[in-house]
Write an enzyme that holds these catalytic residues in place. Structure first.
Site, PDB file in Angstrom:
ATOM      1  N   HIS A  27       0.831  -1.200   0.000  1.00  0.00           N
ATOM      2  CA  HIS A  27       0.000   0.000   0.000  1.00  0.00           C
ATOM      3  C   HIS A  27       0.864   1.247   0.000  1.00  0.00           C
ATOM      4  O   HIS A  27       0.517   2.255  -0.637  1.00  0.00           O
ATOM      5  CB  HIS A  27      -0.924  -0.021   1.228  1.00  0.00           C
ATOM      6  CG  HIS A  27      -2.020   0.986   1.193  1.00  0.00           C
ATOM      7  ND1 HIS A  27      -1.967   2.175   1.895  1.00  0.00           N
ATOM      8  CD2 HIS A  27      -3.220   0.982   0.558  1.00  0.00           C
ATOM      9  CE1 HIS A  27      -3.077   2.853   1.698  1.00  0.00           C
ATOM     10  NE2 HIS A  27      -3.867   2.163   0.894  1.00  0.00           N
ATOM     11  N   CYS A  28       1.997   1.192   0.670  1.00  0.00           N
ATOM     12  CA  CYS A  28       2.857   2.369   0.829  1.00  0.00           C
ATOM     13  C   CYS A  28       3.525   2.801  -0.469  1.00  0.00           C
ATOM     14  O   CYS A  28       3.867   3.979  -0.620  1.00  0.00           O
ATOM     15  CB  CYS A  28       3.935   2.102   1.874  1.00  0.00           C
ATOM     16  SG  CYS A  28       3.319   1.628   3.495  1.00  0.00           S
ATOM     17  N   ILE A  29       3.746   1.879  -1.392  1.00  0.00           N
ATOM     18  CA  ILE A  29       4.450   2.224  -2.633  1.00  0.00           C
ATOM     19  C   ILE A  29       3.492   2.411  -3.800  1.00  0.00           C
ATOM     20  O   ILE A  29       3.928   2.519  -4.945  1.00  0.00           O
ATOM     21  CB  ILE A  29       5.526   1.183  -2.987  1.00  0.00           C
ATOM     22  CG1 ILE A  29       4.911  -0.204  -3.182  1.00  0.00           C
ATOM     23  CG2 ILE A  29       6.623   1.142  -1.922  1.00  0.00           C
ATOM     24  CD1 ILE A  29       5.896  -1.241  -3.722  1.00  0.00           C
TER      25      ILE A  29
END
Length: 267
Positions: free
Chosen positions: A248-250
């Site tokens: 999700h972070c990238i």
């Protein structure tokens, strides 16, 4: 498209897309290295949201609020999840209080209810961490239920977090689904913050982090029930988490059109 940047966390440095009626708008948060909680430079990253907005043709809404995409999660129906130790971080927004931030987020996102979680995962408060991003702790599924990270091993520092967060969410009337943490407790640095919450919902699929862990299959089954119309695709993520984030972070999604109508964050 090639643009200069400092790091890989597009969720945090990219824009948050919303609809203003049927107009696509890119909310461009101020980014200051997670409250200057990093040993790396971040000045180029603060320009990435505008680059993406220009490429997408979206109208840019720049705000002086320091926030990251991983620090919020919405249900598309007017509710936003966030964390006291992120938006209220004195190294992010020293001149804001809870009401200021709630009002501003509601204006920018088209939401009308903010649920403040008291804190995030233990490892996330280390240097280069986010100080409690919600996208590794809790998220909405399409049925307006909340998937909540649950550490089941009492030896791990996050073991007691479930009760704290469950009470907060339950008191606000949400149905909560337990998404267990991997059984792996430590890496070669410290307690891990491995989490299946940090998955990415895309067209036709959910990209789920896996950790070569016995609970990978449990997580896949739970996510299959939450997203019955999507394929659950698991990708090994231990190396990504070792760098401080997950799938999700990238990633950062762009909605395809204005079908949601009134101003609201596209999910």
């Amino acid at each position: 498209h090639t643009v200069p940047l400092n790091d890989a966390w597009l969720r945090d440095v990219g824009p948050t897309f919303v609809f203003d009626n049927k107009e696509l708008v890119a909310v461009d948060w101020r980014f200051n290295g997670w409250g200057q909680n990093t040993e790396f430079t971040w000045e180029l990253d603060d320009n990435i949201a505008r680059h993406i907005a220009d490429l997408s043709g979206a109208r840019v809404e720049r705000t002086d609020l320091v926030n990251e995409g991983g620090g919020i999660h919405v249900d598309g129906q007017g509710c936003v999840l966030l964390t006291e130790t992120v938006q209220l971080d004195p190294y992010r927004n020293p001149s804001y209080n809870r009401k200021n931030i709630t009002d501003l987020l509601n204006t920018l996102l088209g939401t009308h209810q903010a649920i403040w979680l008291p804190k995030g995962l233990y490892r996330d408060y280390f240097l280069n961490g986010t100080r409690g991003h919600v996208d590794i702790v809790a998220c909405f599924n399409p049925n307006q239920q909340i998937l909540l990270h649950r550490q089941e091993d009492p030896d791990h520092p996050d073991y007691g977090l479930w009760d704290i967060l469950y009470r907060t969410l339950n008191d606000n009337g949400f149905e909560i689904i337990s998404l267990p943490a991997p059984t792996t407790l430590r890496d070669n640095r410290d307690w891990v913050d491995y989490s299946y919450i940090n998955h990415y919902v895309c067209n036709g699929a959910v990209i789920c982090p896996s950790f070569s862990d016995p609970n990978d299959e449990r997580a896949r089954e739970i996510l299959s029930e939450s997203y019955p119309d999507r394929d659950i695709i698991c990708i090994e993520c231990r190396e990504i988490f070792a760098m401080g984030g997950g799938i999700h972070c990238i990633t950062q999604q762009q909605p395809s059109g204005g079908e949601l109508g009134s101003p609201t964050l596209a999910v």
